[in-house]
Design an enzyme around this catalytic site. Structure first.
Site, PDB file in Angstrom:
ATOM      1  N   LEU A 144       0.830  -1.192   0.000  1.00  0.00           N
ATOM      2  CA  LEU A 144       0.000   0.000   0.000  1.00  0.00           C
ATOM      3  C   LEU A 144       0.872   1.253   0.000  1.00  0.00           C
ATOM      4  CD1 LEU A 144      -2.646  -1.078   2.669  1.00  0.00           C
ATOM      5  CD2 LEU A 144      -2.717  -1.382   0.184  1.00  0.00           C
ATOM      6  N   CYS A 145       0.497   2.186  -0.850  1.00  0.00           N
ATOM      7  CA  CYS A 145       1.216   3.455  -0.941  1.00  0.00           C
ATOM      8  C   CYS A 145       0.597   4.436   0.040  1.00  0.00           C
ATOM      9  CB  CYS A 145       1.142   3.997  -2.364  1.00  0.00           C
ATOM     10  SG  CYS A 145       1.952   5.605  -2.565  1.00  0.00           S
TER      11      CYS A 145
END
Length: 265
Positions: A86-87
């Site tokens: 996840l960014c």
């Protein structure tokens, strides 16, 4: 391999989060690797995730706390792609924005906050509230059965995706796994599909009127009103179409005879 500083820091943080866990969050390092942490988020009230059990991992770099972890959520949620990095500003996508003062609890509270919001980023997905509630209802089943693959030949223990038969979750969360199986039994959940055996899965496959908050009698009243409006709009011509048709035929025959020179009727 963790540096001495990372090992010392993560050991201290495990003690802290065990003694004072944040709301809806529990976490611990893997027995064989202190850089690999496993967390479970319980869906908060007043969200589509309520009652859901969301399992994921934090993989810390050897130089933590001077760099952030990779963050993944393995359980399907309708918010994140399962087992995908996840960014986030607190993840390894943005090492320059990471604050060494942030701890495991800080990271997980940030993840929960982002989960219950609407912002989109790499690794997030769009889904309706109904879809997210449906995934929440099956989350315990998914975690403990590996999406039903416990009935097949399970993959290796290290596989955290759907095909491992629930082996990784069971290894990291044996107590929760036992609770999940008891929950499936008491709620009559089919271990093969994740759906309730009594058919009560919170949704109907029958056609529904798109009228919120109406009872069966109210819905029928709406249908009756539509029929009445339709009949009212038909007018005199539609209601007397047989008479009109007969008159038209009579006029046609009359004109035909006049044109042929036969004036008699």
């Amino acid at each position: 391999m963790a540096s001495k500083a990372a090992h010392k820091r993560l050991t201290r943080e495990f003690k802290t989060i065990s003694e004072n866990p944040p709301p809806y969050i529990t976490a611990h390092p893997s027995e064989n690797n202190i850089l690999e942490w496993h967390y479970v988020i319980t869906g908060p009230e007043d969200t589509p995730y309520y009652g859901g059990q969301y399992w994921g991992t934090l993989v810390f770099p050897s130089n933590y706390p001077f760099a952030p972890p990779a963050i993944r959520m393995h359980t399907p949620s309708g918010r994140f792609q399962p087992s995908t990095r996840l960014c986030l500003s607190i993840s390894d996508f943005h090492p320059k924005s990471f604050n060494p003062a942030w701890e495991v609890s800080t990271i997980l509270i940030g993840l929960l906050s982002f989960m219950t919001g609407d912002e989109m980023t790499t690794g997030s997905v769009s889904a309706s509230s109904a879809e997210r509630r449906a995934l929440a209802a099956r989350s315990r089943w998914w975690n403990s059965t590996g999406n039903g693959t416990h009935l097949k030949n399970p993959a290796t223990k290290g596989n955290v995706k759907a095909g491992d038969g629930g082996a990784k979750f069971r290894a990291e969360w044996p107590e929760l796994d036992a609770e999940n199986w008891e929950w499936m039994k008491s709620n009559k959940v089919d271990p093969a599909t994740g759906y309730r055996l009594d058919g009560d899965n919170g949704a109907s496959c029958g056609p529904q009127l798109g009228i919120a908050g109406t009872s069966g009698h109210q819905a029928q009243a709406v249908v009756d009103a539509v029929v009445q409006q339709r009949d009212a709009g038909r007018g005199w011509l539609s209601r007397n179409k047989l008479l009109v048709l007969g008159s038209a035929i009579f006029v046609y025959v009359l004109i035909a005879r006049l044109l042929s020179g036969d004036g008699s009727l």
